[in-house]
Write an enzyme that holds these catalytic residues in place. Structure first.
Site, PDB file in Angstrom:
ATOM      1  N   HIS A 229    -114.684  43.952  14.620  1.00 30.71           N
ATOM      2  CA  HIS A 229    -115.156  42.916  15.790  1.00 30.71           C
ATOM      3  C   HIS A 229    -114.534  43.459  17.143  1.00 30.71           C
ATOM      4  O   HIS A 229    -113.605  43.630  17.247  1.00 30.71           O
ATOM      5  CB  HIS A 229    -114.530  41.488  15.328  1.00 30.71           C
ATOM      6  CG  HIS A 229    -114.928  40.890  14.096  1.00 30.71           C
ATOM      7  ND1 HIS A 229    -114.120  40.107  13.238  1.00 30.71           N
ATOM      8  CD2 HIS A 229    -116.123  41.006  13.536  1.00 30.71           C
ATOM      9  CE1 HIS A 229    -114.769  39.821  12.155  1.00 30.71           C
ATOM     10  NE2 HIS A 229    -116.032  40.330  12.145  1.00 30.71           N
TER      11      HIS A 229
ATOM     12  N   GLU B  22    -111.687  42.157  18.954  1.00 31.31           N
ATOM     13  CA  GLU B  22    -110.302  42.236  18.490  1.00 31.31           C
ATOM     14  C   GLU B  22    -109.850  43.696  18.656  1.00 31.31           C
ATOM     15  O   GLU B  22    -109.975  44.592  17.836  1.00 31.31           O
ATOM     16  CB  GLU B  22    -110.487  41.944  16.899  1.00 31.31           C
ATOM     17  CG  GLU B  22    -110.883  40.475  16.707  1.00 31.31           C
ATOM     18  CD  GLU B  22    -111.235  40.225  15.140  1.00 31.31           C
ATOM     19  OE1 GLU B  22    -111.064  40.931  14.401  1.00 31.31           O
ATOM     20  OE2 GLU B  22    -111.766  38.982  14.794  1.00 31.31           O
TER      21      GLU B  22
ATOM     22  N   HIS C 282    -108.028  43.962  12.136  1.00 35.62           N
ATOM     23  CA  HIS C 282    -108.564  42.737  12.623  1.00 35.62           C
ATOM     24  C   HIS C 282    -107.540  42.074  13.637  1.00 35.62           C
ATOM     25  O   HIS C 282    -106.524  42.710  14.020  1.00 35.62           O
ATOM     26  CB  HIS C 282    -109.064  41.871  11.964  1.00 35.62           C
ATOM     27  CG  HIS C 282    -110.238  42.261  11.088  1.00 35.62           C
ATOM     28  ND1 HIS C 282    -111.643  41.632  11.271  1.00 35.62           N
ATOM     29  CD2 HIS C 282    -110.472  42.943  10.117  1.00 35.62           C
ATOM     30  CE1 HIS C 282    -112.474  42.360  10.653  1.00 35.62           C
ATOM     31  NE2 HIS C 282    -111.796  43.157   9.853  1.00 35.62           N
TER      32      HIS C 282
ATOM     33  N   GLU D  28    -104.507  41.320   9.780  1.00 36.31           N
ATOM     34  CA  GLU D  28    -104.345  40.304  11.099  1.00 36.31           C
ATOM     35  C   GLU D  28    -103.332  40.834  11.962  1.00 36.31           C
ATOM     36  O   GLU D  28    -102.217  40.273  11.452  1.00 36.31           O
ATOM     37  CB  GLU D  28    -104.837  39.022  10.710  1.00 36.31           C
ATOM     38  CG  GLU D  28    -105.977  38.704   9.990  1.00 36.31           C
ATOM     39  CD  GLU D  28    -107.266  38.715  10.588  1.00 36.31           C
ATOM     40  OE1 GLU D  28    -107.312  38.841  11.965  1.00 36.31           O
ATOM     41  OE2 GLU D  28    -108.293  38.720  10.033  1.00 36.31           O
TER      42      GLU D  28
END
Length: 889
Positions: A512, A515, A650, A743
């Site tokens: 993404h 990110e 991410h 994350e």
């Protein structure tokens, strides 16, 4: 005039006639229709004789005789006789005789001709035509025409070439020095000195002048047959040369003034950290709130709400009352120079609420407040027009204080007072702080802690490769939708070469585009490994020599460039997430889960349907299938290298997820869906989470609405939220690679000032996770006769319904937790072999190799040997189709 003395004038006239040249015959101008010949105004007169008269402005004369008369302005003369009279304006007369009269301005004789006549060329004389005099071409003289004078050129049909801007022919040789702005024809010799602004252009009531010498003149009124003898022309008059006036344009040479040294610009103040949670909940206060889920602690930029309205963790701060006295307060806990405020509306799928304007105040004690002023008035800042787009307002002048309040003044008319915010400010030195007198020791050599766009990323990778050419290699695996290359940095003791028994590892970041923390961490990891390897760090040297590492910092470079242009705080929550074609890459891989679970429900696995290396579905290979070029490039990359372990980096949360990412019950948004290797995945996720101080902190608060600390900061992907077509699931079911998602931060696009702290949070986790590639068993499956490696041999572990295959050289790696396992190796045309293998707690792989004998009993003479594995054959066929359609795009 009566009583005028005529004797002196007659003597003067006789003297001029004896010394001067013979008078040329008179020329006649072409008659105009409706005008009688030989009349006053508008007629063409004969050639005047020598005269001492001074014709003045605005006259067009013939060749007047010697006279002292002063003709009046605007007259047209014939050939008046000598007289001392002063004829009035508009009269016509004959040729004047010698008189002592002074001709008046605008006339050419003692008689006042009508206005603007047209005459023939004058003879040589001492006449000084005054301003505005129009006449034929004079003879060569020493005349010095003044500024703005112009001489009449030849009439239409003359052979004399026209001159730029006039109708006059080229001048003869003379001593004339035309002044600036003078436009003239070819003057002849005379003593005439024309005055300033003399022009030969015909007026409205004038007729054309007679032709110059050398041209065919029309008949005069006294010679209707046109048989007048040609005038006498000297050699000087015949020789005419073309004078070309060139306009000289002088270019201005702009000399660069020495530039003053630019004043050093102070870097913009970073955010205080409402979004990144550096500002704690107790540092936020509000005048009121609707409920706890909409309290001040939720007024953080980009905070996300739960799925249900009224959730305990909602998407912003909302005031309990709708008036202009509500406020949200931030305590910086030290003296701070505040420079700006960023706001958003409420994040909710049920309501629309945002603030449209607000005021800002600061205080040192939270009692006396100083407003931000725009001149003498209190500043009112424009805020949002929708809930999600961040709006930045810089203060007209920075305000210094400890507390800052945002005071909404207006809001969306169908909503209420709700906002999310971030505050920009620079901490000021505190003289009462004892630590300021003892600064910490200087840190280790700094890495390149800043955000790198595409060009800067390439430069950094090139620089690292040049610093460590023996252990690095930069290569590309494909291109994005807009043609940006997907660059990979390989770090190994033998870059570009697969070594038997050496596992291959990869990190992927930037799936993404918005990110961005993973991208910067991988760039810093390249620098770190290169630097520490050169310094001889034992841990890094062992990692580099025993592992082939591949780092892909930007899988979606198009999306990153979109977010990078907006900047850290203004990219929002979703800007740049998708590719240029609008595809979410984390949902763009083939869905292999559904086919596997359908086969398991029908008891087809593993005898009729494989539990690994599942072929790509046929629909995914169609030409009209929505497959991004970035996805195709990564799939081809997976096929080219025998990856064993991977992590997909991410941002936006602080948690580590592991497969499966897609829930088995298709209509459920959240469902625990483990893999056969769930224990291994949980261990891998735990290794990263526990080594990360930000994740492991017991005091940290949830980023948005999920509290992952109760799960140990790890979670099954489908149990969090279902994702169909994820790279984690595809990698596990289509290749041998085990992949997790990390994350990294609550803030998807942290400010550059936060990158050093983020590196410290993740450095140990990045290294420790790479070392897990050596956990489990490894070996080589060989032919017992030839001792050559057997590619695509299947390695099965008893009790785990997921197999792996050997690479092209027959080597394999199987990640396992500590314990004892029964491992079986089999291949087409060979007898299967089984042996026990023990995995120890040390992070060292257990060797577990096999030598397979050919299956002679199954093959009888005259029968064809069994073909390759049908599942493997189907997989290769689908991959070829996918690559073919990708090249055609």
């Amino acid at each position: 005039m009566r009583g005028s003395p005529l004797a002196p004038l007659l003597l003067l006239l006789l003297l001029l006639l004896l010394l001067g040249p013979p008078a040329p015959p008179a020329r006649a101008a072409p008659p105009q229709p409706g005008r009688p010949r030989g009349t006053g105004a508008g007629t063409a007169s004969g050639t005047p004789r020598a005269t001492g008269a001074t014709p003045t402005k605005g006259t067009a004369s013939g060749t007047p005789r010697a006279t002292g008369a002063t003709p009046t302005k605007g007259t047209a003369s014939g050939t008046p006789r000598a007289t001392g009279a002063t004829p009035t304006t508009g009269t016509a007369s004959g040729t004047p005789r010698a008189t002592g009269a002074t001709p008046t301005k605008g006339t050419a004789s003692g008689v006042s001709p009508r206005k603007s006549p047209t005459t023939g060329p004058p003879k040589a004389s001492g006449v000084t035509p005054t301003k505005g005099t129009a006449r034929g071409p004079p003879k060569a003289s020493g005349v010095t025409p003044t500024k703005g004078t112009a001489f009449r050129g030849p009439p239409k049909g003359s052979e004399t070439p026209p001159w730029k801007g006039t109708t006059a022919g080229p001048p003869k040789a003379s001593g004339v020095s035309p002044t600036k702005g003078t436009t003239r024809g070819p003057p002849k010799a005379s003593g005439v000195s024309p005055t300033k602004d003399t022009t030969a252009a015909p007026s409205r009531s004038s007729t054309t002048t007679g032709p110059p010498k050398g041209s065919a003149a029309p008949a005069s009124p006294g010679d209707p047959a046109g048989t007048a003898p040609a005038p006498t022309v000297s050699k000087v008059a015949v020789r005419r040369r073309k004078v070309v006036r060139k306009k000289v344009v002088k270019k201005k040479v702009l000399r660069k003034k020495p530039e003053a040294p630019a004043a050093p610009q102070e870097p913009p103040c970073p955010p205080l950290g409402l979004e990144s949670l550096r500002v704690l909940d107790e540092q936020l206060r509000a005048s009121s709130h609707k409920r706890h889920g909409l309290g001040a602690h939720r007024g953080r930029l980009n905070i996300q709400s739960g799925l249900y309205d009224g959730d305990f963790f909602d998407g912003g701060w909302c005031a309990g009352r709708e008036d202009a006295r509500q406020w949200l307060e931030v305590d910086a806990r030290r003296l701070t120079r505040f420079t700006g405020v960023i706001t958003q509306g409420l994040n909710s799928i049920w309501t629309y609420d945002w603030v449209t304007s607000y005021k800002v105040q600061v205080s040192n004690d939270s009692h006396a407040w100083l407003p931000s002023r725009n001149g003498t008035e209190e500043a009112v800042f424009p805020a949002n027009k929708d809930p999600e787009t961040p709006v930045l307002n810089l203060l007209p002048s920075p305000l210094v204080g400890r507390f800052l309040r945002i005071n909404p003044q207006s809001w969306f008319r169908n909503g209420t007072v709700c906002l999310r915010a971030e505050v920009l400010g620079c901490p000021l030195p505190d003289p009462s702080d004892a630590h300021a007198w003892h600064p910490p020791a200087p840190p280790e050599p700094q890495l390149d802690f800043r955000h790198h766009n595409y060009k800067e990323m390439r430069k950094l990778m090139k620089r690292v490769s040049e610093e460590c050419p023996d252990i690095t290699r930069v290569y590309s695996i494909g291109q994005s939708s807009r043609g940006l290359r997907l660059y990979v940095m390989e770090i190994s003791d033998n870059p570009g070469q697969h070594e038997v028994g050496e596992p291959e590892f990869r990190y992927v970041a930037g799936m993404h585009g918005n990110e961005v923390l993973g991208r910067e961490l991988l760039l810093n990891l390249m620098e770190f490994l290169c630097r520490e390897f050169r310094r001889g760090d034992a841990r890094v040297v062992q990692l580099v020599t025993g592992t082939r590492i591949h780092l892909l910092p930007s899988m979606n470079p198009d999306g990153y460039e979109t977010a990078y242009r907006l900047g850290s705080e203004l990219a929002g929550w979703a800007m740049g997430r998708w590719t240029y074609e609008g595809i979410d890459l984390n949902h763009n891989f083939a869905d292999l889960n559904t086919a596997l679970w359908d086969a398991e429900d029908n008891d087809l696995v593993p005898h009729q349907f494989p539990n690994h290396y599942i072929p790509i579905p046929e629909y995914y290979t169609f030409a009209n299938a929505t497959v991004a070029p970035e996805t195709r490039a990564v799939i081809a990359w997976m096929q080219r290298y025998p990856f064993v372990l991977s992590a997909n980096l991410h941002g936006g949360e602080l948690v580590v997820t592991y497969p499966f990412d897609m829930s088995r019950t298709y209509w459920k948004a959240q469902e625990l869906t483990p893999t056969p290797d769930d224990g291994v995945f949980r261990w891998l996720a735990t290794v990263y989470a526990t080594a990360n101080p930000a994740m492991a902190s017991a005091e940290r608060r949830p980023c948005h609405y999920d509290d992952f600390t109760r799960y140990g900061n790890i979670i099954n992907g489908a149990h969090w939220h279902t994702v169909a077509g994820s790279m984690n699931d595809f990698s596990y079911l289509h290749t041998n690679c085990f992949e997790i998602t990390v994350e990294l931060s609550c803030d998807k696009f942290p400010h550059a000032s936060e990158l050093p702290a983020e590196w410290e949070n993740n450095r140990e986790s990045l290294l420790l996770f790479m070392e897990q590639v050596h956990r489990g068993i490894k070996g080589v499956v060989r032919d017992s006769d030839t001792e050559l490696g057997i590619p695509n041999a299947i390695i099965s572990v008893d009790g785990i319904n997921h197999d792996v295959r050997t690479a092209s050289d027959g080597d394999y790696w199987r990640l396992l937790n500590p314990g004892e396992y029964e491992v079986t190796a089999r291949a087409e045309g060979y007898e299967a072999a089984t042996q026990p293998c023990r995995v120890y707690f040390e992070n060292v792989p257990t060797p577990c190799s096999f030598r397979l004998a050919r299956a002679r009993g199954r093959h009888r003479p005259g029968r064809p040997r069994p073909g390759p594995d049908p599942a493997l054959r189907l997989q290769r066929l689908r991959l070829r189709r996918l690559r073919a359609h990708g090249r055609g795009q």
